[in-house]
Write a protein that holds these residues in place. Structure first.
Motif, PDB file in Angstrom:
ATOM      1  N   PRO A  23      37.399  -4.654  92.841  1.00 35.27           N
ATOM      2  CA  PRO A  23      38.309  -5.473  92.038  1.00 35.27           C
ATOM      3  C   PRO A  23      39.781  -5.110  92.231  1.00 35.27           C
ATOM      4  N   LEU A  24      40.053  -3.811  92.401  1.00 30.15           N
ATOM      5  CA  LEU A  24      41.447  -3.385  92.587  1.00 30.15           C
ATOM      6  C   LEU A  24      42.014  -3.946  93.900  1.00 30.15           C
ATOM      7  N   ALA A  25      41.188  -3.939  94.950  1.00 28.33           N
ATOM      8  CA  ALA A  25      41.634  -4.482  96.245  1.00 28.33           C
ATOM      9  C   ALA A  25      41.937  -5.980  96.107  1.00 28.33           C
ATOM     10  N   LEU A  26      41.073  -6.708  95.397  1.00 27.75           N
ATOM     11  CA  LEU A  26      41.301  -8.152  95.224  1.00 27.75           C
ATOM     12  C   LEU A  26      42.598  -8.394  94.449  1.00 27.75           C
ATOM     13  N   TYR A  27      42.834  -7.558  93.436  1.00 24.72           N
ATOM     14  CA  TYR A  27      44.053  -7.681  92.634  1.00 24.72           C
ATOM     15  C   TYR A  27      45.301  -7.442  93.494  1.00 24.72           C
ATOM     16  N   VAL A  28      45.252  -6.373  94.321  1.00 22.79           N
ATOM     17  CA  VAL A  28      46.386  -6.009  95.186  1.00 22.79           C
ATOM     18  C   VAL A  28      46.673  -7.129  96.206  1.00 22.79           C
ATOM     19  N   ILE A  29      45.601  -7.702  96.786  1.00 25.38           N
ATOM     20  CA  ILE A  29      45.756  -8.787  97.771  1.00 25.38           C
ATOM     21  C   ILE A  29      46.337 -10.028  97.086  1.00 25.38           C
ATOM     22  N   TRP A  30      45.822 -10.303  95.899  1.00 20.93           N
ATOM     23  CA  TRP A  30      46.271 -11.478  95.144  1.00 20.93           C
ATOM     24  C   TRP A  30      47.770 -11.387  94.852  1.00 20.93           C
ATOM     25  N   ARG A  31      48.215 -10.197  94.412  1.00 23.14           N
ATOM     26  CA  ARG A  31      49.644  -9.985  94.143  1.00 23.14           C
ATOM     27  C   ARG A  31      50.477 -10.192  95.404  1.00 23.14           C
ATOM     28  N   ALA A  32      49.933  -9.738  96.559  1.00 23.17           N
ATOM     29  CA  ALA A  32      50.673  -9.882  97.820  1.00 23.17           C
ATOM     30  C   ALA A  32      50.807 -11.366  98.185  1.00 23.17           C
ATOM     31  N   PHE A  33      49.698 -12.124  98.066  1.00 25.38           N
ATOM     32  CA  PHE A  33      49.753 -13.546  98.418  1.00 25.38           C
ATOM     33  C   PHE A  33      50.678 -14.331  97.485  1.00 25.38           C
ATOM     34  N   ARG A  34      50.834 -13.846  96.261  1.00 24.99           N
ATOM     35  CA  ARG A  34      51.765 -14.493  95.323  1.00 24.99           C
ATOM     36  C   ARG A  34      53.200 -13.983  95.507  1.00 24.99           C
ATOM     37  N   LYS A  35      53.363 -13.137  96.498  1.00 28.55           N
ATOM     38  CA  LYS A  35      54.669 -12.535  96.834  1.00 28.55           C
ATOM     39  C   LYS A  35      55.248 -11.701  95.687  1.00 28.55           C
ATOM     40  N   GLU A  36      54.369 -11.148  94.861  1.00 24.64           N
ATOM     41  CA  GLU A  36      54.814 -10.251  93.784  1.00 24.64           C
ATOM     42  C   GLU A  36      54.745  -8.820  94.330  1.00 24.64           C
ATOM     43  N   PHE A  37      55.676  -8.525  95.245  1.00 21.50           N
ATOM     44  CA  PHE A  37      55.575  -7.283  96.002  1.00 21.50           C
ATOM     45  C   PHE A  37      55.779  -6.007  95.192  1.00 21.50           C
ATOM     46  N   PRO A  38      56.638  -5.972  94.164  1.00 21.59           N
ATOM     47  CA  PRO A  38      56.721  -4.715  93.384  1.00 21.59           C
ATOM     48  C   PRO A  38      55.364  -4.350  92.763  1.00 21.59           C
ATOM     49  N   LEU A  39      54.652  -5.361  92.200  1.00 21.29           N
ATOM     50  CA  LEU A  39      53.334  -5.094  91.620  1.00 21.29           C
ATOM     51  C   LEU A  39      52.316  -4.766  92.705  1.00 21.29           C
ATOM     52  N   HIS A  40      52.443  -5.486  93.831  1.00 20.61           N
ATOM     53  CA  HIS A  40      51.555  -5.224  94.966  1.00 20.61           C
ATOM     54  C   HIS A  40      51.666  -3.754  95.387  1.00 20.61           C
ATOM     55  N   LYS A  41      52.919  -3.303  95.537  1.00 19.78           N
ATOM     56  CA  LYS A  41      53.141  -1.936  96.000  1.00 19.78           C
ATOM     57  C   LYS A  41      52.652  -0.907  94.984  1.00 19.78           C
ATOM     58  N   ARG A  42      52.945  -1.178  93.696  1.00 23.88           N
ATOM     59  CA  ARG A  42      52.584  -0.203  92.659  1.00 23.88           C
ATOM     60  C   ARG A  42      51.069   0.055  92.663  1.00 23.88           C
ATOM     61  N   TRP A  43      50.285  -1.055  92.678  1.00 25.76           N
ATOM     62  CA  TRP A  43      48.832  -0.896  92.605  1.00 25.76           C
ATOM     63  C   TRP A  43      48.222  -0.498  93.939  1.00 25.76           C
ATOM     64  N   ALA A  44      48.893  -0.901  95.044  1.00 29.82           N
ATOM     65  CA  ALA A  44      48.407  -0.509  96.374  1.00 29.82           C
ATOM     66  C   ALA A  44      48.482   1.009  96.529  1.00 29.82           C
ATOM     67  N   ARG A  45      49.499   1.607  95.907  1.00 31.74           N
ATOM     68  CA  ARG A  45      49.640   3.074  96.014  1.00 31.74           C
ATOM     69  C   ARG A  45      48.571   3.812  95.208  1.00 31.74           C
ATOM     70  N   VAL A  46      47.993   3.134  94.222  1.00 30.28           N
ATOM     71  CA  VAL A  46      46.841   3.708  93.493  1.00 30.28           C
ATOM     72  C   VAL A  46      45.574   3.473  94.328  1.00 30.28           C
ATOM     73  N   LEU A  47      45.502   2.262  94.901  1.00 34.12           N
ATOM     74  CA  LEU A  47      44.289   1.855  95.630  1.00 34.12           C
ATOM     75  C   LEU A  47      44.044   2.668  96.905  1.00 34.12           C
ATOM     76  N   VAL A  48      45.113   2.894  97.687  1.00 37.83           N
ATOM     77  CA  VAL A  48      44.940   3.523  99.000  1.00 37.83           C
ATOM     78  C   VAL A  48      44.227   4.896  98.930  1.00 37.83           C
ATOM     79  N   PRO A  49      44.668   5.834  98.051  1.00 36.44           N
ATOM     80  CA  PRO A  49      43.931   7.107  97.998  1.00 36.44           C
ATOM     81  C   PRO A  49      42.478   6.952  97.556  1.00 36.44           C
ATOM     82  N   ILE A  50      42.226   5.997  96.625  1.00 33.34           N
ATOM     83  CA  ILE A  50      40.842   5.771  96.170  1.00 33.34           C
ATOM     84  C   ILE A  50      39.988   5.323  97.367  1.00 33.34           C
ATOM     85  N   TRP A  51      40.530   4.361  98.113  1.00 36.01           N
ATOM     86  CA  TRP A  51      39.820   3.793  99.264  1.00 36.01           C
ATOM     87  C   TRP A  51      39.512   4.874 100.305  1.00 36.01           C
TER      88      TRP A  51
END
Ligand code: HEM
Length: 145
Positions: A91-119
């Motif tokens: 779900p976190l990956a889908l959320y991060v991708i969704w934010r990117a496609f909506r061009k909401e890059f600050p939110l994309h980056k914030r959650w991507a930085r949580v997601l990457v170590p988990i992944w």
């Protein structure tokens, strides 16, 4: 067939982790064209992992740990954290991708930085679990429908 499914599952999760590192490297270099490609490849590989893993689980059931008692606690700690974080990863990956496609890059980056170590943790521990069970796995029987 069982060994092939295990091998396909572990390689897809490991390659998914590698694609993730490539995607991270690309965005750090400012490549906004190839970063999404690498990340969507990582996502597709993670989805493939789920297909192979669930097919193996449905056909052959699970494998229990039968190795040295001294390592049992460590093994189950890795297995439980791996499973919980893998469930969160989707779900976190889908959320991060969704934010990117909506061009909401600050939110994309914030959650991507949580997601990457988990992944990366999920990919690395997936590989560890595979190697441990290859050496010390005990069949628990097939699930019959
Ligand atoms: C699961 C998929 C993805 C992950 C894990 C991911 C991860 C990241 C991370 C960690 C960063 C910040 C890098 C830094 O620390 O500087 C980032 C930035 C960025 N990502 Fe992604 N990404 C993903 C998918 C996508 C997709 C699909 C797009 C495009 C549609 C995209 C576009 C971008 C852009 C443009 C930035 C730079 C934003 C900025 O600097 O303002 N990403 N991404």
């Amino acid at each position: 067939m069982k060994d092939l499914l295990s091998l396909l599952a572990v390689w897809s999760i490991v390659l998914s982790g590698l694609a993730l590192l490539v995607g991270l490297f690309l965005i750090r270099r400012g490549d906004r064209v190839n970063h999404p490609r690498a990340m969507l490849t990582a996502t597709a590989l993670a989805a493939l992992f789920l297909v192979f893993y669930l097919t193996k689980w449905a056909l052959y059931g699970t494998t229990a740990y039968g190795g040295p008692e001294a390592w049992k606690g460590v093994y189950y700690f890795i297995l439980i954290t791996h499973t919980l974080l893998a469930a969160l990863n989707g779900p976190l990956a889908l959320y991060v991708i969704w934010r990117a496609f909506r061009k909401e890059f600050p939110l994309h980056k914030r959650w991507a930085r949580v997601l990457v170590p988990i992944w990366l943790y999920v990919a690395l521990t997936g590989w560890i679990i595979y190697l441990v069970l290859k050496r010390y796995g005990v069949e628990t029987g097939t699930i019959t429908f």
